[in-house]
Write a protein that holds these residues in place. Structure first.
Motif: not given
Length: 389
Positions: A352-368
């Motif tokens: 995952f690219e980006g800082a911790w908060s940005e990567a976690m945002r990508q994960l929070g928006n993702a479909v498992p």
């Protein structure tokens, strides 16, 4: 089978459809960091066969889908903030509502099938009329709004067409269901609406896959057979969850369950070293500890021996409670990006690219990924059966 992926984000749904056998002609995403995540993993071949992925970093509203040619599947998780329980609840009036663009993609590409994913809030009573509107648009994607017609007038016209039952244009047979990712082997209680449609001329019958995992099986595994603790090589806790003696007796009587136990955070993190603040292991991507986790009202973390709470992106940053582990001794810490990726069932090769908060945002928006794969495999199997006729 050929497909196009809209609102791709970090790639959870795209990976699920990929492992189900679909070849993506295009992945469309507006967010730059998410596109960088997709490009890097494609270039580094994080999974076999994704090196040919073509990422389009653009606003989907600017695209003409005709350029992608015929496809078998259109899939996407349209931005969910308009309908999210944690959002501003603007729904159909929210400029981030991209469901109309998904309908347009179905209209222009006329795939044999489509998969649309969204948040549980879409089924909220206050959005019931608009959900009916979405549902009927996907049934009849070529019946578009005319000049000066608002969405409620368009809905009434679609209802007239649907009840008349003699429509001869492009039509899809559509069903929907609220799925809990934990019921399909994802170590997270994450409820999402899936809307699946098959073009009417395919004459295919289809139903959602049955759950493979259950809470009852987990409780039995932990507190009746106690096999859960044996697998992890730890002692059985002295204090068990506070459920009734009647429920425990029922669990003891249920000698054979058709489902496997829900997977827990401990299951998901198995094999990962304890993260450190100063550095991440060279051989494990995105596994650096972000310090500062603390408990406060409404932010208590996810118990280690249960599936995670729903990981969220958050309108004003990442919510602390959902992205923390609560350990049996009362301590808490943030999930690392890699641990959150495990909870979302991304492969360890996915960076995952980006800082911790940005990567976690990508994960929070993702479909498992694994939930997406369960649905997509079922759709692919049905399309393959049609090809074999």
């Amino acid at each position: 089978m050929e497909s196009i992926e809209l609102f791709t984000g970090a790639g959870g749904l795209a990976l699920g459809t990929h492992v189900a056998g679909f070849h993506h002609r295009a992945l469309v995403e507006l967010d730059h960091d998410a596109c960088e995540t997709l490009r890097r993993n494609s270039q580094e071949r994080a999974l076999p066969g994704i090196e040919s992925w073509k990422v389009h970093e653009t606003d989907v509203r600017l695209l003409s889908f005709d350029i992608f040619g015929p496809v078998d599947l259109v899939a996407g998780g349209a931005p969910c903030q308009p309908f999210s329980l944690g959002g501003k609840h603007k729904g159909m009036e929210d400029p981030r509502n991209m469901v109309p663009e998904f309908v347009r993609a179905v209209r222009e590409l006329q795939p044999r099938a489509f998969i649309l994913e969204n948040v549980k809030g879409l089924l909220r009573q206050s959005f019931s009329s608009y959900f009916s509107y979405i549902f009927l648009q996907l049934n009849y994607p070529t019946v578009t709004r005319v000049r000066r017609e608002d969405w409620t007038e368009h809905l009434r016209r679609l209802e007239d067409i649907h009840t008349k039952g003699r429509f001869r244009g492009l039509k899809y047979n559509v069903i929907f269901q609220l799925l809990n990712a934990a019921d399909y082997g994802v170590p997270q209680c994450r409820e999402r609406v899936f809307i699946v449609g098959f073009r009417e001329d395919t004459e295919l019958d289809w139903h959602f896959p049955e759950p493979t995992h259950s809470e009852e099986a987990l409780l039995r595994d932990q507190w009746v057979t106690r096999d859960y603790w044996k697998r992890h090589g730890i002692r059985v806790p002295k204090q068990r969850p506070s459920f009734s003696s009647e429920r425990l007796q029922q669990l003891e009587r249920d000698e054979v369950l058709k489902t496997a136990p829900w997977r827990t955070i401990r299951d998901a993190l198995r094999g990962l070293p304890e993260p450190r603040v100063d550095r991440a292991p060279a051989h494990i991507f995105n596994h650096r500890l972000n310090p500062g986790a603390r408990v406060y009202p409404g932010h208590t973390g996810s118990p280690l021996d249960l599936p995670s709470k729903t990981l969220k992106a958050g309108v004003h940053g990442v919510p602390g409670g959902e992205n923390m582990i609560a350990f049996p001794d009362g301590s808490v810490r943030y999930l690392t990006v890699r641990e959150a990726a495990r909870v979302q069932t991304f492969p360890d090769t996915w960076r995952f690219e980006g800082a911790w908060s940005e990567a976690m945002r990508q994960l929070g928006n993702a479909v498992p990924m694994e939930l997406a794969a369960v649905v997509a495999r079922s759709v692919a199997e049905k399309l393959s059966q049609a090809d074999a006729r």
